[in-house]
Write a protein that holds these residues in place. Structure first.
Motif, PDB file in Angstrom:
ATOM      1  N   PHE A 208       0.813  -1.219   0.000  1.00 53.00           N
ATOM      2  CA  PHE A 208       0.000   0.000   0.000  1.00 53.00           C
ATOM      3  C   PHE A 208       0.849   1.272   0.000  1.00 53.00           C
TER       4      PHE A 208
ATOM      5  N   HIS B  75      -9.946  -0.721   1.247  1.00 56.12           N
ATOM      6  CA  HIS B  75      -8.540  -0.413   0.953  1.00 56.12           C
ATOM      7  C   HIS B  75      -7.991  -1.323  -0.142  1.00 56.12           C
TER       8      HIS B  75
ATOM      9  N   ASN C  78      -6.126  -0.728   8.239  1.00 55.06           N
ATOM     10  CA  ASN C  78      -6.755  -0.783   6.922  1.00 55.06           C
ATOM     11  C   ASN C  78      -7.213   0.600   6.466  1.00 55.06           C
TER      12      ASN C  78
ATOM     13  N   ASN D 158      -4.150   2.404   5.270  1.00 52.14           N
ATOM     14  CA  ASN D 158      -3.751   1.950   3.941  1.00 52.14           C
ATOM     15  C   ASN D 158      -4.683   2.496   2.864  1.00 52.14           C
ATOM     16  N   PHE D 159      -5.955   2.586   3.196  1.00 53.98           N
ATOM     17  CA  PHE D 159      -6.928   3.177   2.273  1.00 53.98           C
ATOM     18  C   PHE D 159      -6.557   4.629   1.980  1.00 53.98           C
TER      19      PHE D 159
END
Length: 524
Positions: free
Chosen positions: A268, A360, A452, A455-456
């Motif tokens: 990511f 994500h 998460n 990372n999104f």
């Protein structure tokens, strides 16, 4: 020396005093001044009237030119551009004032320039020697259909079963497809359709190309969740015994019907496809007990289907509202760079809900499929042997800085990003039939919700960097609070974020975004 008339010396002596008195006399001066001022006011008012009439005619002429070139520049317009412009002027009675029409058209654009000129006769300014005023009008319109690349990201998580969300999403998303693929724009527009739930399925080809490693084939009885080996991604050696079930001729095996890669946090940090070269496969499991819910009608009666999937009144079977799996099954995987409206809309109609909300992951794939570094992968998918990308798009994704290319991500969700859980044993015999929520000892968390979300946001930030300049539209569909905040954060601006509730609003959100992508611009 003063001379005195001998006839009347006294009168002659008083004459200079009378001339001086007359010069000093102010009687009647105000009247003359007033008349002068009134004439000036009338002149100024008259000039104002002439200018106002001139501006009214100029506005009418300019509006006619603007409307005419906009209609003529529409790429869906089948009549010659000059005829369209002339027709507009004929209808408004201004044909004689149209002086020039210059159309210019290419494969994916049409520009129309028009000029008009008239004069306004003056009523008052003629007293100043100005008998008429010029009324010029000029306008240019262009409908430019550049190379458009779209990643359309649709939430198919289990919560979409509430309030007819999935039922309302389907026609809205299909209408989006129809709008952006209308007319000549379809030749230069490619759409990556990315359904997602707990994970995002890139499909078997991309799974293998990126180094996906499938879990082994294993026998499993039908009663324990085994499926026909012919529908599986892995097969047992023909010499091995398979599971048994209702059909004695079928070899039943442990389900391997999806192709999600277990990418990690490091993936990511960039906008590329997962590039480690080796990824394990996401297990076939459910976390929440929602797959067993069956389709019910408005009276809460179970709906029956026949073997073709058609609704029947009797003699059929019930159907669950969603398919088993945290990773969407292969029939609900990504479609790459397509401009085939029929194929895209068919996928939207048939995609099934799955467990979890891993936005994500979806955002990672959405951006990577717009990254020009992915072009070799598209070229491979475009080969006739693979036939996963139209041959005309084998050079996509195009460069970020290509002046004739625009890239969009359209992201829709109805819920917040969840934690990522997995079964401790990828091939536990209960995974195909019993959700992890009832098997806490068999479950592990691989990433937290906060990780998460981070990372999104990384992927959103990467997409919005000036060097990429990807335009991001987001839709929070009946998702107040946290998911709405997440969508607002990711959008390119507040004007690119939409809130929607119900069938009409979700339809309008998608239609508005599609119209903005296909925007017809008045350039001058």
């Amino acid at each position: 020396m003063t001379r005195i008339s001998p006839e009347n010396p006294e009168e002659n002596a008083a004459r200079p005093h009378r001339i001086t008195d007359f010069a000093r006399n102010e009687d009647g001066v105000i009247t003359i001044f007033t008349i002068f001022i009134m004439l000036m006011m009338l002149m100024v008012a008259g000039v104002g009237v002439d200018l106002m009439q001139n501006e009214m005619r100029r506005t009418a002429l300019q509006n006619t030119v603007d409307r005419a070139v906009l209609a003529a520049a529409d790429l869906d317009q089948t009549r010659p551009a000059t005829d369209v412009v002339e027709d507009y002027f004929d209808k408004t009675g201004l044909r004689e004032f149209l002086t020039d029409v210059r159309p210019n058209q290419g494969l994916n654009y049409r520009t129309v320039t028009a000029e008009a000129f008239m004069r306004t006769n003056t009523q008052f300014m003629g007293l100043l020697g100005v008998d008429s005023l010029p009324v010029p009008a000029f306008s240019q319109a262009v409908e430019d259909v550049p190379n458009v690349e779209i990643s359309l990201v649709l939430d198919i998580s289990g919560s979409m079963r509430f309030s007819n969300r999935m039922k309302n999403l389907r026609p809205a998303a299909k209408n989006f497809i129809d709008i952006v693929l209308v007319g000549p724009s379809a030749n230069t527009t490619s759409i990556n359709l990315i359904p997602y739930a707990g994970q995002t399925n890139p499909g078997p080809f991309m799974f293998g190309r990126l180094g996906g490693d499938r879990y082994s084939a294993a026998a499993l009885d039908e009663d324990d969740g085994g499926i026909d080996e012919l529908f599986n991604n892995t097969q047992l050696p023909s010499s091995d015994d398979a599971g048994t079930g209702s059909d004695a001729s079928v070899r039943y095996v442990y389900p391997n019907v999806s192709s999600c890669l277990e990418i990690d946090n490091s993936d990511f940090s960039d906008d590329r496809l997962p590039s480690d070269g080796y990824y394990t496969q996401t297990a076939h499991f459910m976390n929440w007990k929602i797959a067993s819910e069956i389709v019910r009608d408005e009276d809460d009666n179970p709906v029956l289907f026949d073997e073709n999937g058609d609704v029947v009144e009797s003699g059929g079977t019930t159907r669950s509202v969603m398919d088993w799996g945290w990773c969407p099954q292969d029939q609900t995987s990504i479609i790459y760079a397509s401009n085939n409206a029929t194929v895209l809309k068919n996928r939207i109609d048939t995609m099934r809900m799955h467990d979890g909300t891993g936005t994500h992951y979806a955002m990672k794939w959405a951006l990577a499929l717009l990254n020009p570094d992915t072009q070799p992968d598209f070229a491979q998918m475009a080969l006739p042997a693979n036939n996963l990308v139209p041959a005309q798009f084998n050079n996509r994704p195009l460069a970020y800085d290509d002046s004739e290319t625009v890239k969009y991500i359209v992201l829709m969700t109805d819920g917040q990003i969840t934690e990522q859980v997995r079964p401790k044993d990828t091939m536990h015999t209960l995974n195909p039939t019993k959700h992890l929520g009832a098997r806490s000892s068999d479950r592990k968390t691989i990433t937290s919700k906060s990780t998460n979300v981070t990372n999104f946001k990384k992927q959103c930030d990467l997409a919005k960097e000036e060097s990429r300049n990807v335009v991001i539209y987001t839709i929070a569909f009946e998702a107040p609070g946290t998911p709405e905040d997440q969508m607002r954060y990711c959008a390119s601006s507040t004007g690119h974020f939409f809130k929607a509730t119900g069938k009409e609003q979700i339809a309008e959100a998608f239609a508005t975004i599609a119209r903005q992508i296909n925007e017809l611009r008045l350039t001058q």
